[in-house]
Design an enzyme around this catalytic site. Structure first.
Site, PDB file in Angstrom:
ATOM      1  N   GLU A  42       2.390  -6.144   2.799  1.00 55.96           N
ATOM      2  CA  GLU A  42       3.494  -6.971   2.295  1.00 55.96           C
ATOM      3  C   GLU A  42       3.155  -7.400   0.876  1.00 55.96           C
ATOM      4  O   GLU A  42       2.745  -8.536   0.621  1.00 55.96           O
ATOM      5  CB  GLU A  42       3.708  -8.202   3.196  1.00 55.96           C
ATOM      6  CG  GLU A  42       4.932  -9.020   2.772  1.00 55.96           C
ATOM      7  CD  GLU A  42       5.159 -10.250   3.639  1.00 55.96           C
ATOM      8  OE1 GLU A  42       4.344 -10.500   4.547  1.00 55.96           O
ATOM      9  OE2 GLU A  42       6.162 -10.948   3.394  1.00 55.96           O
ATOM     10  N   HIS A  68       8.693 -16.566  12.603  1.00 52.11           N
ATOM     11  CA  HIS A  68       7.530 -17.476  12.487  1.00 52.11           C
ATOM     12  C   HIS A  68       7.981 -18.884  12.868  1.00 52.11           C
ATOM     13  O   HIS A  68       8.214 -19.733  12.010  1.00 52.11           O
ATOM     14  CB  HIS A  68       6.985 -17.468  11.053  1.00 52.11           C
ATOM     15  CG  HIS A  68       6.357 -16.180  10.656  1.00 52.11           C
ATOM     16  ND1 HIS A  68       5.006 -15.940  10.767  1.00 52.11           N
ATOM     17  CD2 HIS A  68       6.897 -15.025  10.176  1.00 52.11           C
ATOM     18  CE1 HIS A  68       4.734 -14.709  10.357  1.00 52.11           C
ATOM     19  NE2 HIS A  68       5.869 -14.132  10.000  1.00 52.11           N
TER      20      HIS A  68
HETATM   21 ZN   LIG Z   1       6.221 -12.278   9.094  1.00 50.78          ZN
END
Ligand SMILES: [Zn+2]
Length: 442
Positions: free
Chosen positions: A237, A78
């Protein structure tokens, strides 16, 4: 060794190296207990010209049994969020805190100049550590995301030939259902990117899916199909045992006969679901040919974090079961020095070291060495890279460590990175360079 390599010129032998056998296709040599083989490598004009059993070369740079690995590829990062920690911490260190903190920082500070400075800093770190390709997710909320994609396209072009940069969108699945869906997919397609989203939902594995979920998933797939885009998804997640998007994604891909590559990251919930349910999910993922990328450092950091309570769960997915089912599994960095992970430097050697410890990739290592280079290469559509083979660019990482226990015991700060057969002189930039960007006075 470094001085000898600097003086070696364009044509030379690397003598008496060790390498993971699974990353040297085609060379028949005896493996040690950790899967390492001994070999000589011929370098000519920036490429690997030949691979031979150790003892074949009469002269050259003597590595004295030191390890040589292909340059790694980092399939999930990211770059747009990276390094904001000094100005925007995650006070609780948990997932919800990360989302909240990043949302605030994005609204306040993500000018194009800000994203560019932090992303380029991160690319320089990865480059110095030896990485040759990075896939980054980019927060893609219109209209702001147009600036981020413009900056990253510029960085991709600037770094072409040194670090191959791939871009993927990330926004919640429901964002793609409305008119933004077409606009995002068009922007991604124009930039040569990958279509990505994040999906989470609660409930129990035996409950019905949340209303509208399947329709949203189908609409998302349709956006990619219409433009011939690969997919890269943040999946389940969380520590919610009812999060089961992974199975639905696999079933959707199979039903639609989706032709392009799909990479799914995280899949944490899978490891706390009933055994039979998880097994069935893995079978469908394998059948759909989905690549899995695991982010062990971030998972262990974010999952099962409760104030004042010691974590009981590592947060990672079922990588051994996936590998056994024939799924292509990679390890990758994920976040670096941002509210999702306060640490990290886009160093794939660190990622592999921590992955080995967190996921028990050792004893035996079997073919897990591939998760560092060859498997992410395949997932990123760069099959053929990430191995040591004649004809490939001589992009290698050389270590003084000779065995896996030596490799994984130190940070390998003395590694030598070869790019196109020559010593890479780059070093990771000092954090001081970002002080003005992140509001530190030094
Ligand atoms: Zn990620």
């Amino acid at each position: 060794m470094k001085a000898e390599l600097q003086a070696a010129g364009a044509r030379y032998w690397l003598r008496d190296a060790r390498a993971p056998g699974v990353l040297v296709p085609g060379l028949e040599a005896g493996h040690d207990v950790d899967g390492l083989i001994r070999l000589d490598l011929r370098i000519e004009d920036g490429r690997i010209a030949g691979v031979a059993p150790a003892g074949s070369a009469a002269e050259g740079v003597d590595l004295r049994g030191g390890l040589v690995w292909p340059a790694p590829l980092d399939a999930h990062t990211h770059l747009d969020k990276g390094h904001i920690w000094p100005r925007t911490r995650n006070p609780r260190g948990d997932f919800a805190g990360a989302i909240e903190a990043v949302m605030g920082d994005r609204g306040r500070s993500w000018s194009e100049a800000d994203v560019e400075a932090r992303a380029e800093f991160a690319i320089r770190c990865a480059h110095a550590h030896g990485t040759v390709a990075i896939r980054t997710h980019l927060d893609t909320y219109l209209p702001m995301a147009r600036g981020t994609w413009r900056v990253m396209t510029k960085l991709r072009d600037r770094w072409a030939g040194r670090v191959a940069i791939q871009m993927s969108s990330i926004a919640p699945l429901d964002r793609f259902a409305g008119p933004d869906g077409d606009a995002i997919a068009d922007m991604v397609a124009d930039a040569g990117g990958v279509l990505g989203m994040v999906t989470r939902h609660s409930g129990h594995v035996h409950d019905d899916l949340p209303e509208g979920f399947q329709a949203e998933l189908d609409a998302f797939f349709a956006l990619a199909e219409a433009r011939g885009l690969d997919l890269d998804l943040h999946v389940d997640e969380s520590g919610e045992s009812g999060a089961r998007a992974l199975r639905e994604i696999a079933l959707t891909a199979l039903r639609r006969k989706f032709k392009r590559r799909i990479q799914c990251g995280h899949c944490c919930s899978l490891s706390i679901q009933p055994e039979a349910f998880a097994r069935e999910t893995i079978a469908r993922v394998a059948e759909a040919g989905i690549d899995i990328v695991v982010l062990p450092m971030c998972n262990m950091y974010l999952q099962d974090r409760v104030p004042g309570r010691t974590p009981r769960w590592r947060g990672v997915t079922l990588v051994h079961e996936m590998r056994a089912a024939g799924i292509n599994v990679s390890v990758a960095s994920d976040n670096t020095r941002d509210p999702f992970y306060a640490y990290g430097d886009l160093d794939m050697v660190e990622v592999f070291r921590e992955a080995t410890r967190i996921l028990h990739l050792d004893h035996p290592f079997s073919d897990w060495h591939r998760a560092f280079a060859a498997n992410p290469a395949q997932a990123m559509g760069m099959a053929g890279r990430g191995v040591i083979a004649a004809g490939q660019p001589a992009d290698l990482v050389l270590f003084s460590a000779r065995f896996m226990t030596e490799l994984l015991s130190r940070p390998q700060s003395d590694r030598v990175v070869l790019r196109d057969g020559r010593v890479l002189e780059a070093t990771p930039p000092h954090w001081r360079e970002l002080d003005a960007v992140v509001g530190l006075s030094g």
